[in-house]
Design a protein around this motif. Structure first.
Motif, PDB file in Angstrom:
ATOM      1  N   GLY A   4      18.388  11.450   0.883  1.00 56.59           N
ATOM      2  CA  GLY A   4      18.257  10.012   0.938  1.00 56.59           C
ATOM      3  C   GLY A   4      16.825   9.516   1.011  1.00 56.59           C
ATOM      4  O   GLY A   4      16.576   8.323   1.089  1.00 56.59           O
ATOM      5  N   LEU A   5      15.827  10.419   0.977  1.00 62.37           N
ATOM      6  CA  LEU A   5      14.422  10.019   1.088  1.00 62.37           C
ATOM      7  C   LEU A   5      13.695  10.329  -0.206  1.00 62.37           C
ATOM      8  O   LEU A   5      13.978  11.325  -0.880  1.00 62.37           O
ATOM      9  CB  LEU A   5      13.730  10.758   2.242  1.00 62.37           C
ATOM     10  CG  LEU A   5      14.241  10.469   3.642  1.00 62.37           C
ATOM     11  CD1 LEU A   5      13.555  11.390   4.635  1.00 62.37           C
ATOM     12  CD2 LEU A   5      14.001   9.019   4.031  1.00 62.37           C
ATOM     13  N   LEU A   6      12.764   9.473  -0.559  1.00 66.87           N
ATOM     14  CA  LEU A   6      11.906   9.725  -1.709  1.00 66.87           C
ATOM     15  C   LEU A   6      10.884  10.785  -1.325  1.00 66.87           C
ATOM     16  O   LEU A   6      10.090  10.587  -0.433  1.00 66.87           O
ATOM     17  CB  LEU A   6      11.207   8.426  -2.129  1.00 66.87           C
ATOM     18  CG  LEU A   6      10.329   8.470  -3.373  1.00 66.87           C
ATOM     19  CD1 LEU A   6      11.197   8.740  -4.600  1.00 66.87           C
ATOM     20  CD2 LEU A   6       9.588   7.149  -3.554  1.00 66.87           C
ATOM     21  N   MET A   7      10.922  11.937  -2.001  1.00 66.13           N
ATOM     22  CA  MET A   7      10.088  13.064  -1.591  1.00 66.13           C
ATOM     23  C   MET A   7       8.751  13.125  -2.334  1.00 66.13           C
ATOM     24  O   MET A   7       7.929  13.961  -2.037  1.00 66.13           O
ATOM     25  CB  MET A   7      10.851  14.375  -1.790  1.00 66.13           C
ATOM     26  CG  MET A   7      12.075  14.499  -0.897  1.00 66.13           C
ATOM     27  SD  MET A   7      11.710  14.271   0.862  1.00 66.13           S
ATOM     28  CE  MET A   7      10.775  15.756   1.195  1.00 66.13           C
ATOM     29  N   SER A   8       8.567  12.273  -3.351  1.00 62.64           N
ATOM     30  CA  SER A   8       7.313  12.316  -4.099  1.00 62.64           C
ATOM     31  C   SER A   8       6.273  11.387  -3.481  1.00 62.64           C
ATOM     32  O   SER A   8       5.485  10.766  -4.178  1.00 62.64           O
ATOM     33  CB  SER A   8       7.569  11.914  -5.559  1.00 62.64           C
ATOM     34  OG  SER A   8       8.092  10.597  -5.620  1.00 62.64           O
ATOM     35  N   ASP A   9       6.301  11.245  -2.119  1.00 58.52           N
ATOM     36  CA  ASP A   9       5.379  10.330  -1.471  1.00 58.52           C
ATOM     37  C   ASP A   9       3.969  10.909  -1.426  1.00 58.52           C
ATOM     38  O   ASP A   9       3.743  12.071  -1.716  1.00 58.52           O
ATOM     39  CB  ASP A   9       5.877   9.942  -0.070  1.00 58.52           C
ATOM     40  CG  ASP A   9       6.093  11.152   0.829  1.00 58.52           C
ATOM     41  OD1 ASP A   9       6.111  12.282   0.308  1.00 58.52           O
ATOM     42  OD2 ASP A   9       6.245  10.978   2.040  1.00 58.52           O
ATOM     43  N   TYR A  10       3.036  10.045  -1.072  1.00 56.02           N
ATOM     44  CA  TYR A  10       1.631  10.430  -1.061  1.00 56.02           C
ATOM     45  C   TYR A  10       0.952   9.703   0.087  1.00 56.02           C
ATOM     46  O   TYR A  10       1.519   8.807   0.726  1.00 56.02           O
ATOM     47  CB  TYR A  10       0.977  10.051  -2.390  1.00 56.02           C
ATOM     48  CG  TYR A  10       0.830   8.563  -2.607  1.00 56.02           C
ATOM     49  CD1 TYR A  10      -0.377   7.899  -2.346  1.00 56.02           C
ATOM     50  CD2 TYR A  10       1.911   7.794  -3.056  1.00 56.02           C
ATOM     51  CE1 TYR A  10      -0.502   6.537  -2.519  1.00 56.02           C
ATOM     52  CE2 TYR A  10       1.781   6.423  -3.236  1.00 56.02           C
ATOM     53  CZ  TYR A  10       0.575   5.798  -2.966  1.00 56.02           C
ATOM     54  OH  TYR A  10       0.444   4.441  -3.133  1.00 56.02           O
ATOM     55  N   ALA A  11      -0.269  10.108   0.347  1.00 49.05           N
ATOM     56  CA  ALA A  11      -1.093   9.430   1.347  1.00 49.05           C
ATOM     57  C   ALA A  11      -2.466   9.176   0.748  1.00 49.05           C
ATOM     58  O   ALA A  11      -2.842   9.776  -0.264  1.00 49.05           O
ATOM     59  CB  ALA A  11      -1.208  10.275   2.613  1.00 49.05           C
ATOM     60  N   GLY A  63      -2.107   2.175  -8.957  1.00 51.55           N
ATOM     61  CA  GLY A  63      -1.913   3.203  -9.972  1.00 51.55           C
ATOM     62  C   GLY A  63      -0.754   4.135  -9.685  1.00 51.55           C
ATOM     63  O   GLY A  63      -0.496   5.058 -10.465  1.00 51.55           O
ATOM     64  N   LEU A  64      -0.059   3.901  -8.584  1.00 50.51           N
ATOM     65  CA  LEU A  64       1.040   4.795  -8.187  1.00 50.51           C
ATOM     66  C   LEU A  64       2.282   3.990  -7.846  1.00 50.51           C
ATOM     67  O   LEU A  64       2.974   4.251  -6.857  1.00 50.51           O
ATOM     68  CB  LEU A  64       0.608   5.656  -6.990  1.00 50.51           C
ATOM     69  CG  LEU A  64      -0.514   6.661  -7.277  1.00 50.51           C
ATOM     70  CD1 LEU A  64      -1.118   7.191  -5.993  1.00 50.51           C
ATOM     71  CD2 LEU A  64       0.006   7.820  -8.130  1.00 50.51           C
ATOM     72  N   THR A  65       2.569   2.995  -8.641  1.00 52.70           N
ATOM     73  CA  THR A  65       3.753   2.168  -8.402  1.00 52.70           C
ATOM     74  C   THR A  65       5.010   3.028  -8.490  1.00 52.70           C
ATOM     75  O   THR A  65       5.104   3.935  -9.312  1.00 52.70           O
ATOM     76  CB  THR A  65       3.824   1.033  -9.437  1.00 52.70           C
ATOM     77  OG1 THR A  65       3.753   1.595 -10.752  1.00 52.70           O
ATOM     78  CG2 THR A  65       2.675   0.053  -9.249  1.00 52.70           C
ATOM     79  N   GLY A  66       5.943   2.739  -7.617  1.00 53.49           N
ATOM     80  CA  GLY A  66       7.192   3.505  -7.580  1.00 53.49           C
ATOM     81  C   GLY A  66       7.155   4.699  -6.654  1.00 53.49           C
ATOM     82  O   GLY A  66       8.189   5.304  -6.394  1.00 53.49           O
TER      83      GLY A  66
END
Length: 309
Positions: A4-11, A63-66
């Protein structure tokens, strides 16, 4: 999607330690997605730097929408009061002294922000994606205008109870030595930093306005007095490292920063001094190596802070 979580996250990691701020977006698996430099010198004033930082972060986000932003880590020279998100004693950024940097950036961005000392962030970056990936304990020395330090234990930054641990550059190696701006005498950064190299060059009549790079080039060209300066740098660092090895017994000690360009000139005297002064080193020597991420170490480490938390 997983669980249930978006795993392609970033910091996003921000480094305020140089002349201009730098920022980078880094994915959870350590891939640098984009890197930009700010347009405002860090000495241009607090409000201008804050605006530049927010603009840089928003540019990276655009530059990282979505993709999901986990948070922002900011590496700052100086002491950090972690619970308050305040910088104290930042010699290069005096207008940030006792200013609520974290809260101000969070208010403008609506994102989680973590402040960290820049050398601590660099040490964490080397642990995550650099020379320290295979160990959970390491110490990083950053050799530049001064000497910074970061200590990683159990995979985490050792901060101390106020967040001021790791000021290794102000370790005494000569009790009655040169006075330091911190109020002490004989700090290792008075003997092994780029500033110290220039000072020794003046004392040896090599020139009054030589940079450490100038002295390095003289040494590479065979100048005996210039070579002696780097031998003295190695002996000073070896004295420091022997104490660190005897105290921590870690598997890895890294040296980073611009001064490591002279590694081949000071490594022999460094290792000889460590061996002479540390029985632990003689018994079972740990790794003493150059850091591998260069100027990006602080960006990786700052970005890892929100991912780690």
């Amino acid at each position: 999607m997983k669980g249930g979580l978006l795993m392609s996250d970033y910091a996003i990691g921000v480094d305020l330690g140089g002349t201009n701020l730098r920022a980078a977006a880094v994915s959870r698996d350590g891939k640098m997605l984009n890197k930009i430099a700010g347009s405002t010198p860090t000495g241009a004033g607090r409000d201008a730097v804050i605006r530049d930082m927010v603009t840089a972060i928003e540019t990276l986000q655009a530059g990282l929408t979505g993709q999901k932003l986990s948070g922002v880590g900011v590496g700052v020279p100086g002491f950090i009061l972690m619970d308050k998100g305040i910088v104290v004693g930042a010699p290069n950024l005096p207008e940030f002294d006792n200013y609520p940097v974290r809260d101000e950036i969070e208010k403008r961005l609506g994102a989680n922000v973590i402040l960290e000392n820049d050398a601590n962030a660099a040490a964490l970056g080397e642990k995550w994606m650099g020379a320290g990936r295979e160990v959970n304990e390491l110490i990083l020395l950053t050799l530049g205008t001064g000497i910074g330090g970061g200590i990683i234990i159990g995979g985490n930054i050792l901060r101390g109870y106020l967040g001021m641990a790791g000021e290794i550059g102000h370790t005494t190696i000569s009790p009655n030595g040169y006075p330091c701006g911190c109020g002490n005498t004989g700090c290792v950064e008075k003997y092994a930093s780029a500033t110290a190299v220039s000072a020794m060059a003046r004392l040896l009549n090599l020139g009054h306005d030589l940079s450490s790079e100038d002295v390095f080039n003289l040494a590479k060209g065979g100048n005996v007095r210039a070579q002696a300066i780097f031998e003295a740098v190695g002996a000073a660092l070896g004295t420091l490292l022997a104490s660190l090895i005897n105290t921590f017994n870690f598997p890895l000690y890294l040296l980073g920063g611009g001064m490591t360009a002279a590694w081949e000139l000071f490594e022999p005297s460094l290792l000889a001094e460590v061996s002479r002064r540390s029985f632990i080193y003689r018994q079972n020597p740990p790794r003493i190596e150059r850091a591998t991420l260069g100027g990006d170490a602080g960006l990786y480490g700052a970005a890892y802070l929100p991912l780690q938390s």
